[in-house]
Design a protein around this motif. Structure first.
Motif, short mmCIF file in Angstrom:
data_model
loop_
_atom_site.label_atom_id
_atom_site.label_comp_id
_atom_site.label_asym_id
_atom_site.label_seq_id
_atom_site.Cartn_x
_atom_site.Cartn_y
_atom_site.Cartn_z
N ASP A 1 -18.38 -3.80 51.23
CA ASP A 1 -19.45 -4.28 52.05
C ASP A 1 -20.92 -4.03 51.44
O ASP A 1 -21.28 -2.95 51.44
CB ASP A 1 -19.18 -3.82 53.45
N PHE A 2 -21.31 -5.11 50.90
CA PHE A 2 -22.81 -4.95 50.51
C PHE A 2 -23.82 -5.91 51.32
O PHE A 2 -24.64 -6.31 50.96
CB PHE A 2 -22.92 -5.33 49.10
N ALA A 3 -23.02 -6.46 52.19
CA ALA A 3 -23.75 -7.39 53.19
C ALA A 3 -24.21 -6.83 54.41
O ALA A 3 -25.41 -7.59 54.95
CB ALA A 3 -22.60 -8.57 53.73
N VAL A 4 -23.91 -5.64 55.01
CA VAL A 4 -24.37 -5.16 55.99
C VAL A 4 -25.23 -3.87 55.58
O VAL A 4 -24.89 -3.19 54.51
CB VAL A 4 -23.52 -4.73 56.88
N ASN A 5 -26.46 -3.56 56.37
CA ASN A 5 -27.30 -2.32 55.59
C ASN A 5 -27.14 -1.25 56.35
O ASN A 5 -27.96 -0.27 56.00
CB ASN A 5 -28.69 -2.82 56.01
N VAL A 6 -26.05 -0.80 56.87
CA VAL A 6 -25.82 0.48 57.70
C VAL A 6 -25.22 1.47 56.52
O VAL A 6 -24.44 0.86 55.58
CB VAL A 6 -24.60 0.23 58.71
N GLN A 7 -25.85 2.55 56.50
CA GLN A 7 -25.61 3.59 55.58
C GLN A 7 -24.19 4.34 55.99
O GLN A 7 -24.12 4.92 56.80
CB GLN A 7 -26.59 4.50 55.34
N GLY A 8 -23.11 4.20 55.47
CA GLY A 8 -21.91 4.79 55.66
C GLY A 8 -21.10 3.90 56.67
O GLY A 8 -21.63 3.09 57.15
N ILE A 9 -19.78 4.57 57.12
CA ILE A 9 -19.07 3.84 57.86
C ILE A 9 -18.84 4.48 59.44
O ILE A 9 -18.25 4.04 60.15
CB ILE A 9 -17.57 3.90 57.41
N ALA A 10 -19.64 5.85 59.65
CA ALA A 10 -19.46 6.56 60.58
C ALA A 10 -20.79 7.66 60.79
O ALA A 10 -21.31 7.84 59.66
CB ALA A 10 -18.15 7.15 60.84
N PRO A 11 -21.21 8.03 61.94
CA PRO A 11 -22.05 8.96 62.09
C PRO A 11 -21.95 10.27 61.31
O PRO A 11 -20.75 10.54 61.10
CB PRO A 11 -22.34 9.09 63.50
N PRO A 12 -22.79 11.05 61.05
CA PRO A 12 -22.38 12.63 60.34
C PRO A 12 -21.62 13.36 61.35
O PRO A 12 -21.83 13.24 62.43
CB PRO A 12 -23.70 13.13 59.84
N ASP A 13 -20.97 14.12 60.65
CA ASP A 13 -19.92 14.96 61.54
C ASP A 13 -20.83 15.72 62.92
O ASP A 13 -20.30 15.73 63.77
CB ASP A 13 -19.12 16.00 60.72
N TRP A 14 -21.84 16.27 62.39
CA TRP A 14 -22.63 16.83 63.38
C TRP A 14 -23.03 16.03 64.54
O TRP A 14 -22.93 16.66 65.57
CB TRP A 14 -23.97 17.64 62.87
N LEU A 15 -23.44 14.68 64.29
CA LEU A 15 -23.77 13.70 65.46
C LEU A 15 -22.39 13.41 65.99
O LEU A 15 -22.76 13.39 67.19
CB LEU A 15 -24.37 12.63 64.65
#
Length: 364
Positions: free
Chosen positions: A25-39
């Motif tokens: 996926d280079f189409a969507v600008n979200v960084q990563g596939i899930a929130p960081p562990d702490w969040l």
């Protein structure tokens, strides 16, 4: 200019429809596939509270946290179910003429047009430099992005403030502001002072600028990988926020949304987002070098977590990339751009290796 014929489907198109499951996926600008562990852990602690309605204490705590993060007062904060909700609320400001600066995110124009608000498109030509004189003087609402999706341009705060006029509200979409690191924009060779981008911590942001006629929308989606939770907020004068919020349903945000807003506004999270922004800047610079080495036209300077490309036969190239399992964002749905424009998200070296291989095969 006022447009006689506008295709709502083009304005409604977004990158998530380009990236099918299993594709790179280079189409969507979200960084990563899930929130960081702490969040994720922080949100999990609130799961036991989902049997109760969101509390006014949580809503107040979220506004206080956001206000402290930006040096504002809590009554200058309106919590939103994503910045997109803020765009949907813009018609409640009842503008007589809205000017939308393009190329840019299309949801504001779509929301205004669907409410029968007259819209004037202010289309910037490459290099997409903002000139306040291009905006119609009678526009009482002006909407722009900073940094701008998809051009990755960061407009100087001074230029944006020059858009202000008596009776006009200026709306800035800062959905990607927390992804802009300090230092020089990638691809520019100008010195630091003339670039206007060398400020530590969200350069050129107006999030901390209190004025009765300036409204800033922010999003948690991109940096924190929270696209599925829908979290954001607006910053502005209390009377303007009250007009936006008029008629909203009770409990417009859920408990997990409020907790996410509180968590990501805390100083440790803000510092972490700045580290992410510096990593994005390094990845972006490396990506520009690799794409230009292929002979592609990459628009620079670039400051956001995405790049605008101009390529030969864009529709065919996108098809070749799809066949190779790579999704990029068509950019002809952005007013002012054409079928040979593509937007690609900034990614790390391993993913860029695969993109370059796919492009190299498709191009040659």
């Amino acid at each position: 200019m006022l447009e006689d014929s506008v295709d709502p489907a083009m304005l409604r198109h977004h990158g998530d429809v380009e990236a099918r499951p299993g594709m790179l996926d280079f189409a969507v600008n979200v960084q990563g596939i899930a929130p960081p562990d702490w969040l994720r852990d922080r949100l999990a602690t609130r799961l036991a509270d989902l049997g109760r309605y969101p509390s006014s204490d949580d809503e107040h705590a979220a506004r206080v946290a956001v206000a402290a993060r930006h040096g504002r007062s809590p009554d200058e904060v309106l919590l939103l179910a994503g910045a997109a909700e803020g765009f949907a609320l813009l018609p409640r400001l009842a503008p007589r003429l809205a000017a939308v600066v393009h190329p840019s995110f299309t949801e504001p124009e779509l929301a205004l047009r669907e409410a029968d608000v007259p819209v004037a498109r202010v289309i910037l030509e490459r290099p997409y430099t903002l000139d306040p004189a291009l905006v119609p003087e009678d526009a009482d609402l002006v909407v722009l992005g900073n940094p701008t999706n998809p051009t990755s341009i960061l407009h100087p705060a001074e230029t944006i403030r020059a858009l202000r006029r008596p009776g006009r509200i200026v709306v800035i979409d800062e959905a990607f502001a927390d992804a802009v690191g300090g230092g020089r924009a990638s691809g520019t060779t100008s010195d630091a002072s003339s670039a206007g981008h060398v400020v530590s911590g969200e350069p050129e942001s107006l999030a901390g600028f209190s004025a009765p006629d300036v409204l800033v929308f922010r999003s948690l989606t991109k940096t924190w990988a929270l696209a599925g939770l829908r979290c954001g907020y607006a910053l502005g004068a209390p009377e303007v926020l009250a007009r936006l919020a008029h008629g909203r349903p009770h409990w417009p945000l859920g408990t997990l949304q409020l907790e996410a807003i509180i968590a990501t506004a805390e100083p440790a999270a803000v510092a972490e987002s700045q580290r992410y922004a510096e990593r994005i800047a390094a990845d972006r610079a490396a990506m520009i070098d690799r794409l230009t080495a292929l002979g592609l036209d990459v628009h620079t300077p670039a400051t956001g977590p995405f790049l605008l490309l101009r390529v030969p036969d864009g529709a065919l190239l996108r098809k070749h990339l799809i066949d190779r399992g790579v999704a990029v964002r068509r950019a002809d749905t952005f007013p002012g751009l054409g079928p040979d424009h593509l937007r690609v998200a900034v990614r790390g070296a391993a993913e860029v290796d695969r993109l370059i291989d796919a492009l190299d095969t498709a191009l040659w």
